[in-house]
Scaffold this motif. Structure first.
Motif, PDB file in Angstrom:
ATOM      1  N   SER A  14       0.501 -38.587  23.720  1.00  0.00           N
ATOM      2  CA  SER A  14       1.803 -38.716  23.194  1.00  0.00           C
ATOM      3  C   SER A  14       1.814 -40.305  22.841  1.00  0.00           C
ATOM      4  O   SER A  14       2.479 -40.887  21.942  1.00  0.00           O
ATOM      5  CB  SER A  14       3.000 -38.853  24.367  1.00  0.00           C
ATOM      6  OG  SER A  14       2.521 -39.496  25.387  1.00  0.00           O
ATOM      7  N   TYR A  19      -2.778 -39.864  21.022  1.00  0.00           N
ATOM      8  CA  TYR A  19      -2.053 -39.585  19.865  1.00  0.00           C
ATOM      9  C   TYR A  19      -2.798 -39.523  18.572  1.00  0.00           C
ATOM     10  O   TYR A  19      -2.502 -38.789  17.679  1.00  0.00           O
ATOM     11  CB  TYR A  19      -0.833 -40.639  19.976  1.00  0.00           C
ATOM     12  CG  TYR A  19       0.000 -40.654  18.461  1.00  0.00           C
ATOM     13  CD1 TYR A  19       1.033 -39.492  18.424  1.00  0.00           C
ATOM     14  CD2 TYR A  19      -0.186 -41.334  17.556  1.00  0.00           C
ATOM     15  CE1 TYR A  19       1.633 -39.380  17.329  1.00  0.00           C
ATOM     16  CE2 TYR A  19       0.472 -41.066  16.434  1.00  0.00           C
ATOM     17  CZ  TYR A  19       1.611 -40.334  16.138  1.00  0.00           C
ATOM     18  OH  TYR A  19       2.223 -40.361  15.144  1.00  0.00           O
ATOM     19  N   THR A  33      -2.067 -29.100  20.735  1.00  0.00           N
ATOM     20  CA  THR A  33      -1.181 -29.418  21.649  1.00  0.00           C
ATOM     21  C   THR A  33      -1.259 -30.586  22.508  1.00  0.00           C
ATOM     22  O   THR A  33      -2.531 -30.960  22.787  1.00  0.00           O
ATOM     23  CB  THR A  33      -1.550 -28.354  22.691  1.00  0.00           C
ATOM     24  OG1 THR A  33      -1.217 -26.937  22.327  1.00  0.00           O
ATOM     25  CG2 THR A  33      -0.480 -28.349  24.158  1.00  0.00           C
ATOM     26  N   LEU A  42       6.675 -37.283  24.450  1.00  0.00           N
ATOM     27  CA  LEU A  42       6.140 -36.367  23.619  1.00  0.00           C
ATOM     28  C   LEU A  42       6.909 -35.964  22.506  1.00  0.00           C
ATOM     29  O   LEU A  42       6.538 -35.633  21.526  1.00  0.00           O
ATOM     30  CB  LEU A  42       6.026 -35.285  24.796  1.00  0.00           C
ATOM     31  CG  LEU A  42       4.609 -35.197  25.763  1.00  0.00           C
ATOM     32  CD1 LEU A  42       5.002 -34.152  27.060  1.00  0.00           C
ATOM     33  CD2 LEU A  42       3.324 -35.056  25.240  1.00  0.00           C
ATOM     34  N   SER A  46       5.724 -35.930  18.741  1.00  0.00           N
ATOM     35  CA  SER A  46       5.831 -34.615  18.102  1.00  0.00           C
ATOM     36  C   SER A  46       6.765 -34.729  17.010  1.00  0.00           C
ATOM     37  O   SER A  46       6.411 -34.175  15.820  1.00  0.00           O
ATOM     38  CB  SER A  46       6.252 -33.416  19.001  1.00  0.00           C
ATOM     39  OG  SER A  46       7.450 -33.064  18.754  1.00  0.00           O
ATOM     40  N   THR A  54       3.947 -29.020  22.693  1.00  0.00           N
ATOM     41  CA  THR A  54       3.932 -30.362  23.556  1.00  0.00           C
ATOM     42  C   THR A  54       4.211 -29.636  25.074  1.00  0.00           C
ATOM     43  O   THR A  54       4.725 -28.549  25.066  1.00  0.00           O
ATOM     44  CB  THR A  54       5.086 -31.279  23.365  1.00  0.00           C
ATOM     45  OG1 THR A  54       6.478 -30.288  23.613  1.00  0.00           O
ATOM     46  CG2 THR A  54       5.234 -31.906  22.024  1.00  0.00           C
TER      47      THR A  54
END
Ligand SMILES: NC(=O)c1ccc[n+]([C@@H]2O[C@H](COP(=O)([O-])OP(=O)(O)OC[C@H]3O[C@@H](n4cnc5c(N)ncnc54)[C@H](OP(=O)(O)O)[C@@H]3O)[C@@H](O)[C@H]2O)c1
Length: 237
Positions: A14, A19, A33, A42, A46, A54
């Motif tokens: 995240s 990331y 994922t 998260l 996303s 997630t």
């Protein structure tokens, strides 16, 4: 599009290095994922990454990690970024404060590997995260040094045991990520400035630079049991 039709799972995806790995994997065509403890982090990630799966799970919780992987059918590559810097002198405080480092970097990686590997398809890989402190320990951070060394050694040992699945590690030096914002707060620029002058490249790595090494390890089919140092030569000074 080196990762087209591949599924990449990033534990600790995240923010920071995880990331950026998720972002580069998406750019290379992968289904991605990302996993972390905080749902809001998260969700934010996303939103920026667009079209990723997630999942909330703590890497130190074996049952949660097992539950996570029962929901995933097929995996090509796993990257484990979850963890943090834990400071403290060995003779100070309680042992309890040091446990998280080992819980996440060693046992957490073990939980992920045991749950994920049966689902990793041919040509797949696991990449772990070590760190500069393995080869350049500093006083007041002994447990981080032990934890990063464990992750790096795991990659060498498991490259043999899990073959033909490849197992590697990245070993970042000082890298500008939100981890240091949480540790240094407003004094981060000053702390970074002091460190930068000692690094042969006279700069800190970016999370993207570490992430690009993770993608390299995922996509080069002849590399296993390797530890790549992204530290600007810091381990030699
Ligand atoms: N930055 C550096 O200079 C540096 C240098 C050497 C090694 N490293 C190592 O590289 C890794 C990534 O570092 P970073 O700087 O990118 O850190 P970061 O910015 O703090 O990001 C860590 C990521 O892992 C997740 N995470 C942390 N603990 C977790 C847990 N117990 N279970 C599941 N997810 C967890 C975090 O999300 P949640 O908080 O929501 O869980 C976040 O997504 C860490 O292991 C770090 O120790 C970093």
């Amino acid at each position: 599009m080196l990762l087209e039709r591949k599924h990449v799972v990033v534990i600790g995806g995240s923010q920071g290095i995880g990331y950026q790995t998720a972002r580069l994997a998406r750019q290379s065509g992968a289904e991605v994922t990302i996993v972390g403890r905080s749902l809001s982090k998260l969700d934010e990630a996303s939103e920026r990454l667009g079209k990723v799966h997630t999942a909330v799970a703590d890497i130190t919780d074996e049952a949660a990690i097992n539950r996570l992987f029962t929901t995933i059918e097929q995996i090509d590559h796993v990257y484990i970024a979850a963890g943090s810097f834990i400071g403290g002198q060995i003779l100070e405080g309680s042992v309890e404060q040091f446990r998280t480092a080992i819980e996440s970097r060693l046992w957490g990686s073990v939980y992920v590997i045991r749950a994920a590997v049966p689902k990793i398809v041919s040509g797949g890989s696991v990449t772990l995260t070590g760190g500069l402190s393995t080869e350049r320990p500093v006083p007041g951070a002994w447990v981080t040094a032990v934890a990063t060394a464990a992750a790096e050694q795991l990659s060498r040992a498991l490259a043999l045991e899990l073959a033909p699945i490849r197992v590697n590690a990245v070993s970042p030096g000082w890298t500008d990520t939100p981890m240091w914002d949480a540790i240094f707060g407003e004094s981060k620029p000053q702390a970074f400035q002091e460190v930068t002058s000692k690094i042969p490249t006279r700069r800190l790595a970016t999370a993207e630079e570490v992430a690009s090494s993770v993608i390299f390890l995922m996509t080069n089919p002849s590399i296993t049991g390797e530890v790549i140092h992204i530290d600007g030569g810091h381990r030699y000074v």
